[in-house]
Design an enzyme around this catalytic site. Structure first.
Site, PDB file in Angstrom:
ATOM      1  N   THR A 182       3.710  -4.282   4.033  1.00 48.59           N
ATOM      2  CA  THR A 182       5.158  -4.267   3.891  1.00 48.59           C
ATOM      3  C   THR A 182       5.492  -4.922   2.563  1.00 48.59           C
ATOM      4  OG1 THR A 182       5.561  -4.342   6.269  1.00 48.59           O
ATOM      5  CG2 THR A 182       7.346  -5.078   4.842  1.00 48.59           C
ATOM      6  N   LYS A 202      11.254   0.678   6.724  1.00 48.86           N
ATOM      7  CA  LYS A 202      10.784  -0.564   7.338  1.00 48.86           C
ATOM      8  C   LYS A 202      11.776  -1.703   7.091  1.00 48.86           C
ATOM      9  CE  LYS A 202       8.006  -3.731   9.084  1.00 48.86           C
ATOM     10  NZ  LYS A 202       6.646  -4.009   8.617  1.00 48.86           N
ATOM     11  N   LYS A 246       9.907 -12.801   5.381  1.00 45.45           N
ATOM     12  CA  LYS A 246       9.449 -11.945   4.285  1.00 45.45           C
ATOM     13  C   LYS A 246      10.221 -10.630   4.275  1.00 45.45           C
ATOM     14  CE  LYS A 246       5.579  -8.948   3.123  1.00 45.45           C
ATOM     15  NZ  LYS A 246       4.253  -8.449   3.551  1.00 45.45           N
TER      16      LYS A 246
END
Length: 290
Positions: free
Chosen positions: A95, A165, A240
């Site tokens: 990611t 995402k 994050k």
């Protein structure tokens, strides 16, 4: 069956690599951690001495790395990974930011394919893959992804998987905070967890954070709330993703006030000792507990 190079054998990468080997693929794995390497060998993953060695002769090369700088260094640095992979289809499951995903994909047969589902999904091969890249490369890689996941979605061109995402996880963070606030309020009002769950899970408050990942013990036995908020999906990882979502919002000019608020709340939770706990544990902070 395919020959696959797999670089990055951490909490997510290790079970993903083992599932590929279990499906009958020839998997050559590499990680900087000796413990990580040893942990996958018993699952049928062959040890490689470097990322380049894992990639050499492979039909597919998969990376699962912590951040964009690691992905950039792996593919564009001088470690030989890009050269060794030849004409293999490259799949980055990390990611990372959209810009880096597009940068490393330039001129290559590469898919950005971040995942959702956490360590449980990785172990059970039920991950969701959000994939960006060329349609032909996606079609060729689909059987490989299906050995690791249950839902495989082609989202568009390079970077589209990362965009999906980041949007999804921003929504998840917001919905989890809302779910936690509802339970915290219910407790103050003398309403049981079971009663709120019974009502909201069957009415307009229904969401994944409630019905699959309920932040209080009892209603959903498999949720981290039943094991003291052991992740699961750690708060540090949610931070994050939220940071990446807000970076993307600034760069694109999107207004995401709830995303920004969610980031601030999770930063506070992490600073108060919650970084290594499951992100649903933020309910304890909202209750006023450490």
């Amino acid at each position: 069956m395919a020959r696959i190079g797999f670089i990055g054998l951490g909490n997510m990468g290790a079970p993903m690599a083992r599932n590929l080997a279990k499906a009958g693929h020839e998997v050559h794995g590499f990680d900087l951690s000796e413990a990580a390497m040893a942990a996958v060998e018993s699952g049928g993953v062959r040890r490689a001495a470097s990322g380049a060695e894992a990639a050499r002769g492979a039909d597919f090369v998969i990376t699962m790395l912590p951040a964009g700088r690691h992905v950039r260094d792996a593919w564009l640095g001088d470690g030989g990974l890009a050269e060794a992979s030849g004409n293999a289809i490259r799949i980055d499951c990390s990611t990372i930011d959209v810009a880096t995903a597009r940068e490393v994909a330039s001129g290559a047969r590469m898919l950005d394919a971040p995942v959702s589902g956490g360590t449980m999904g990785a172990e059970n091969a039920t991950l969701t893959f959000m994939v960006g890249g060329a349609e032909a490369d996606f079609a060729a890689a689909r059987p490989i992804l299906e050995a690791m996941g249950k839902t495989i979605v082609h989202c568009g061109g390079p970077g589209a998987g990362q965009a999906a995402k980041l949007c999804n996880n921003m929504l998840l963070a917001i919905s989890m905070i809302g779910t936690c606030e509802a339970f915290a309020l219910a407790e103050k009002l003398g309403l049981s967890h079971e009663a709120l769950f019974e009502v909201s899970s069957k009415s307009s408050g229904q969401c994944w954070s409630l019905t699959t990942y309920c932040p209080v013990p009892g209603p959903v036995p498999g949720s981290p709330a039943n094991r003291g908020y052991t992740p699961g999906f750690a708060t540090a990882l949610m931070l994050k993703d939220l940071g990446l979502s807000q970076e993307a919002a600034r760069e694109s000019g999107a207004e995401t006030p709830l995303g920004a608020a969610a980031l601030a709340l999770f930063e506070r939770f992490a600073s108060e000792g919650g970084a290594g706990r499951d992100f649903s544990g933020i309910i304890e902070m909202l209750r006023g507990r450490p």
